[in-house]
Design a protein around this motif. Structure first.
Motif, PDB file in Angstrom:
ATOM      1  N   SER A 124      15.162  -5.273 -28.554  1.00  0.00           N
ATOM      2  CA  SER A 124      14.555  -5.725 -27.300  1.00  0.00           C
ATOM      3  C   SER A 124      14.614  -4.636 -26.231  1.00  0.00           C
ATOM      4  O   SER A 124      13.652  -4.443 -25.477  1.00  0.00           O
ATOM      5  CB  SER A 124      15.249  -6.998 -26.799  1.00  0.00           C
ATOM      6  OG  SER A 124      16.637  -6.787 -26.589  1.00  0.00           O
ATOM      7  N   SER A 125      15.736  -3.912 -26.155  1.00  0.00           N
ATOM      8  CA  SER A 125      15.836  -2.835 -25.164  1.00  0.00           C
ATOM      9  C   SER A 125      14.876  -1.693 -25.507  1.00  0.00           C
ATOM     10  O   SER A 125      14.257  -1.104 -24.616  1.00  0.00           O
ATOM     11  CB  SER A 125      17.271  -2.310 -25.079  1.00  0.00           C
ATOM     12  OG  SER A 125      17.717  -1.808 -26.326  1.00  0.00           O
ATOM     13  N   THR A 126      14.729  -1.413 -26.812  1.00  0.00           N
ATOM     14  CA  THR A 126      13.774  -0.381 -27.229  1.00  0.00           C
ATOM     15  C   THR A 126      12.352  -0.785 -26.837  1.00  0.00           C
ATOM     16  O   THR A 126      11.584   0.030 -26.312  1.00  0.00           O
ATOM     17  CB  THR A 126      13.847  -0.171 -28.750  1.00  0.00           C
ATOM     18  OG1 THR A 126      15.167   0.253 -29.116  1.00  0.00           O
ATOM     19  CG2 THR A 126      12.846   0.889 -29.204  1.00  0.00           C
ATOM     20  N   ALA A 127      12.010  -2.047 -27.080  1.00  0.00           N
ATOM     21  CA  ALA A 127      10.680  -2.545 -26.721  1.00  0.00           C
ATOM     22  C   ALA A 127      10.458  -2.470 -25.211  1.00  0.00           C
ATOM     23  O   ALA A 127       9.361  -2.113 -24.752  1.00  0.00           O
ATOM     24  CB  ALA A 127      10.518  -3.980 -27.213  1.00  0.00           C
ATOM     25  N   LEU A 128      11.487  -2.791 -24.432  1.00  0.00           N
ATOM     26  CA  LEU A 128      11.367  -2.747 -22.968  1.00  0.00           C
ATOM     27  C   LEU A 128      11.138  -1.320 -22.478  1.00  0.00           C
ATOM     28  O   LEU A 128      10.256  -1.076 -21.647  1.00  0.00           O
ATOM     29  CB  LEU A 128      12.629  -3.329 -22.332  1.00  0.00           C
ATOM     30  CG  LEU A 128      12.697  -3.284 -20.798  1.00  0.00           C
ATOM     31  CD1 LEU A 128      11.563  -4.099 -20.200  1.00  0.00           C
ATOM     32  CD2 LEU A 128      14.054  -3.799 -20.311  1.00  0.00           C
ATOM     33  N   PHE A 129      11.923  -0.387 -22.996  1.00  0.00           N
ATOM     34  CA  PHE A 129      11.765   1.016 -22.593  1.00  0.00           C
ATOM     35  C   PHE A 129      10.390   1.555 -23.000  1.00  0.00           C
ATOM     36  O   PHE A 129       9.747   2.281 -22.241  1.00  0.00           O
ATOM     37  CB  PHE A 129      12.861   1.882 -23.216  1.00  0.00           C
ATOM     38  CG  PHE A 129      14.241   1.604 -22.672  1.00  0.00           C
ATOM     39  CD1 PHE A 129      14.455   1.519 -21.313  1.00  0.00           C
ATOM     40  CD2 PHE A 129      15.319   1.435 -23.526  1.00  0.00           C
ATOM     41  CE1 PHE A 129      15.730   1.267 -20.802  1.00  0.00           C
ATOM     42  CE2 PHE A 129      16.584   1.185 -23.035  1.00  0.00           C
ATOM     43  CZ  PHE A 129      16.799   1.091 -21.670  1.00  0.00           C
ATOM     44  N   LEU A 130       9.937   1.184 -24.197  1.00  0.00           N
ATOM     45  CA  LEU A 130       8.627   1.640 -24.667  1.00  0.00           C
ATOM     46  C   LEU A 130       7.504   1.037 -23.838  1.00  0.00           C
ATOM     47  O   LEU A 130       6.519   1.725 -23.513  1.00  0.00           O
ATOM     48  CB  LEU A 130       8.435   1.297 -26.138  1.00  0.00           C
ATOM     49  CG  LEU A 130       9.243   2.122 -27.146  1.00  0.00           C
ATOM     50  CD1 LEU A 130       8.993   1.623 -28.559  1.00  0.00           C
ATOM     51  CD2 LEU A 130       8.892   3.604 -27.032  1.00  0.00           C
ATOM     52  N   ALA A 131       7.628  -0.231 -23.502  1.00  0.00           N
ATOM     53  CA  ALA A 131       6.593  -0.882 -22.692  1.00  0.00           C
ATOM     54  C   ALA A 131       6.495  -0.232 -21.311  1.00  0.00           C
ATOM     55  O   ALA A 131       5.395   0.009 -20.793  1.00  0.00           O
ATOM     56  CB  ALA A 131       6.896  -2.372 -22.557  1.00  0.00           C
ATOM     57  N   THR A 132       7.655   0.058 -20.718  1.00  0.00           N
ATOM     58  CA  THR A 132       7.667   0.723 -19.415  1.00  0.00           C
ATOM     59  C   THR A 132       7.097   2.134 -19.528  1.00  0.00           C
ATOM     60  O   THR A 132       6.337   2.581 -18.665  1.00  0.00           O
ATOM     61  CB  THR A 132       9.105   0.783 -18.864  1.00  0.00           C
ATOM     62  OG1 THR A 132       9.679  -0.527 -18.863  1.00  0.00           O
ATOM     63  CG2 THR A 132       9.108   1.328 -17.440  1.00  0.00           C
ATOM     64  N   GLY A 133       7.477   2.823 -20.618  1.00  0.00           N
ATOM     65  CA  GLY A 133       6.948   4.164 -20.844  1.00  0.00           C
ATOM     66  C   GLY A 133       5.443   4.154 -21.010  1.00  0.00           C
ATOM     67  O   GLY A 133       4.739   5.024 -20.480  1.00  0.00           O
ATOM     68  N   TYR A 134       4.935   3.178 -21.741  1.00  0.00           N
ATOM     69  CA  TYR A 134       3.485   3.091 -21.949  1.00  0.00           C
ATOM     70  C   TYR A 134       2.767   2.797 -20.639  1.00  0.00           C
ATOM     71  O   TYR A 134       1.684   3.339 -20.380  1.00  0.00           O
ATOM     72  CB  TYR A 134       3.156   2.014 -22.975  1.00  0.00           C
ATOM     73  CG  TYR A 134       1.672   1.820 -23.159  1.00  0.00           C
ATOM     74  CD1 TYR A 134       0.872   2.852 -23.633  1.00  0.00           C
ATOM     75  CD2 TYR A 134       1.056   0.613 -22.815  1.00  0.00           C
ATOM     76  CE1 TYR A 134      -0.506   2.699 -23.763  1.00  0.00           C
ATOM     77  CE2 TYR A 134      -0.308   0.443 -22.959  1.00  0.00           C
ATOM     78  CZ  TYR A 134      -1.081   1.495 -23.430  1.00  0.00           C
ATOM     79  OH  TYR A 134      -2.448   1.339 -23.559  1.00  0.00           O
ATOM     80  N   TYR A 135       3.374   1.971 -19.785  1.00  0.00           N
ATOM     81  CA  TYR A 135       2.777   1.696 -18.488  1.00  0.00           C
ATOM     82  C   TYR A 135       2.620   2.983 -17.686  1.00  0.00           C
ATOM     83  O   TYR A 135       1.573   3.246 -17.081  1.00  0.00           O
ATOM     84  CB  TYR A 135       3.639   0.696 -17.703  1.00  0.00           C
ATOM     85  CG  TYR A 135       3.189   0.493 -16.278  1.00  0.00           C
ATOM     86  CD1 TYR A 135       2.090  -0.297 -15.976  1.00  0.00           C
ATOM     87  CD2 TYR A 135       3.866   1.135 -15.234  1.00  0.00           C
ATOM     88  CE1 TYR A 135       1.665  -0.462 -14.659  1.00  0.00           C
ATOM     89  CE2 TYR A 135       3.456   0.973 -13.918  1.00  0.00           C
ATOM     90  CZ  TYR A 135       2.352   0.177 -13.634  1.00  0.00           C
ATOM     91  OH  TYR A 135       1.935   0.023 -12.338  1.00  0.00           O
ATOM     92  N   LEU A 136       3.680   3.820 -17.709  1.00  0.00           N
ATOM     93  CA  LEU A 136       3.610   5.105 -17.017  1.00  0.00           C
ATOM     94  C   LEU A 136       2.562   6.018 -17.662  1.00  0.00           C
ATOM     95  O   LEU A 136       1.865   6.763 -16.979  1.00  0.00           O
ATOM     96  CB  LEU A 136       4.982   5.788 -17.037  1.00  0.00           C
ATOM     97  CG  LEU A 136       6.104   5.080 -16.272  1.00  0.00           C
ATOM     98  CD1 LEU A 136       7.430   5.810 -16.504  1.00  0.00           C
ATOM     99  CD2 LEU A 136       5.790   5.022 -14.779  1.00  0.00           C
ATOM    100  N   PHE A 137       2.460   5.938 -18.976  1.00  0.00           N
ATOM    101  CA  PHE A 137       1.509   6.755 -19.713  1.00  0.00           C
ATOM    102  C   PHE A 137       0.073   6.401 -19.347  1.00  0.00           C
ATOM    103  O   PHE A 137      -0.789   7.288 -19.257  1.00  0.00           O
ATOM    104  CB  PHE A 137       1.742   6.566 -21.220  1.00  0.00           C
ATOM    105  CG  PHE A 137       1.004   7.546 -22.084  1.00  0.00           C
ATOM    106  CD1 PHE A 137       1.369   8.889 -22.112  1.00  0.00           C
ATOM    107  CD2 PHE A 137      -0.056   7.128 -22.870  1.00  0.00           C
ATOM    108  CE1 PHE A 137       0.683   9.800 -22.923  1.00  0.00           C
ATOM    109  CE2 PHE A 137      -0.740   8.022 -23.687  1.00  0.00           C
ATOM    110  CZ  PHE A 137      -0.370   9.364 -23.700  1.00  0.00           C
TER     111      PHE A 137
END
Length: 245
Positions: A227-240
């Motif tokens: 879940s933490s990996t998914a959260l970090f990736l989702a936030t990263g994708y938003y920035l991307f």
């Protein structure tokens, strides 16, 4: 071939073209031999008298806490911050931004897996050379420990990608990630309550899988990491998605 899969291969080739990546691969594979040979030649009898499994876990600890995090930081800085600096991050491609983001992240994760496999091969072969009692059962347990270590390293990769997207200098990204990593390692000493909230805490979680394992603990830990990996990736994708072409 699927465009997303094709781009993963492209990102892997870009990483492999870097001399530093080749250096990490060589270091990972030969580190077990070098350490055991050095200990034997220097007559470090206390260290060499330990069971092979104990020595191999020390080597795995060095890989997952030092070498592989450093590789993750450098790879994230290269594929995201570095390409952003050079203006090649968002070149026109036959894939969308989600596929581009995921393929870059996946390539780092795959390289981590490759290095863990090389590390395990180095540990196994060096154990056969330096310890005649080392057997197939020991190699199987060792493989499990290396494989399990992949999961928390993927969580650390998600953190690295997120931070790499926040800065515009690759040098700043690498140095910032190293500082953040050191802070995560030492923060629990000041605030013990934060211990199990930090991805760095789980880098040696393979030790907790040895022997009797609580099913409830295992499920909770795996779910937290995923879940933490998914959260970090989702936030990263938003920035991307906010990056300008």
């Amino acid at each position: 071939m699927n465009p997303g899969l094709a781009n993963i291969w492209n990102e892997l080739e870009k990483l492999l073209a870097k001399r530093v990546t080749k250096l990490f691969l060589v270091m990972t594979g030969f580190l077990p031999f070098a350490l055991k040979l050095l200990a034997e030649k220097l007559f470090i009898t206390d260290w060499m008298a330990l069971p092979s499994d104990n020595i191999n876990y020390m080597i795995l600890d060095l890989l997952v806490k030092v070498l592989l995090p450093l590789f993750i930081f450098m790879a994230a800085a290269e594929l995201f911050t570095g390409e952003g600096e050079r203006g090649t991050l968002l070149l026109i491609r036959p894939i969308n931004r989600l596929e581009l983001f995921l393929s870059k992240t996946a390539s780092i994760g795959l390289f981590i897996g490759i290095q863990l496999l090389l590390g395990w091969l180095g540990v196994t072969l060096s154990s056969i050379v330096f310890d005649s009692s080392y057997g197939f059962a020991d190699a199987g347990v060792s493989l499990s420990a290396f494989a399990i270590s992949w999961v928390p390293l993927l969580a650390l990769t998600a953190v690295a990608v997120l931070l790499a997207l926040l800065v515009k200098s690759s040098m700043m990204a690498v140095s910032g990630l190293i500082i953040l990593y050191l802070v995560m390692l030492f923060l629990p000493y000041v605030f013990p309550g934060l211990l199990y909230m930090l991805p760095s805490t789980y880098l040696d979680w393979y030790m907790q899988w040895i022997g009797d394992v609580s099913f409830k603990w295992a499920v909770q830990t795996v779910m937290y990491l995923l879940s933490s990996t998914a959260l970090f990736l989702a936030t990263g994708y938003y920035l991307f998605t906010k990056k300008e072409a």
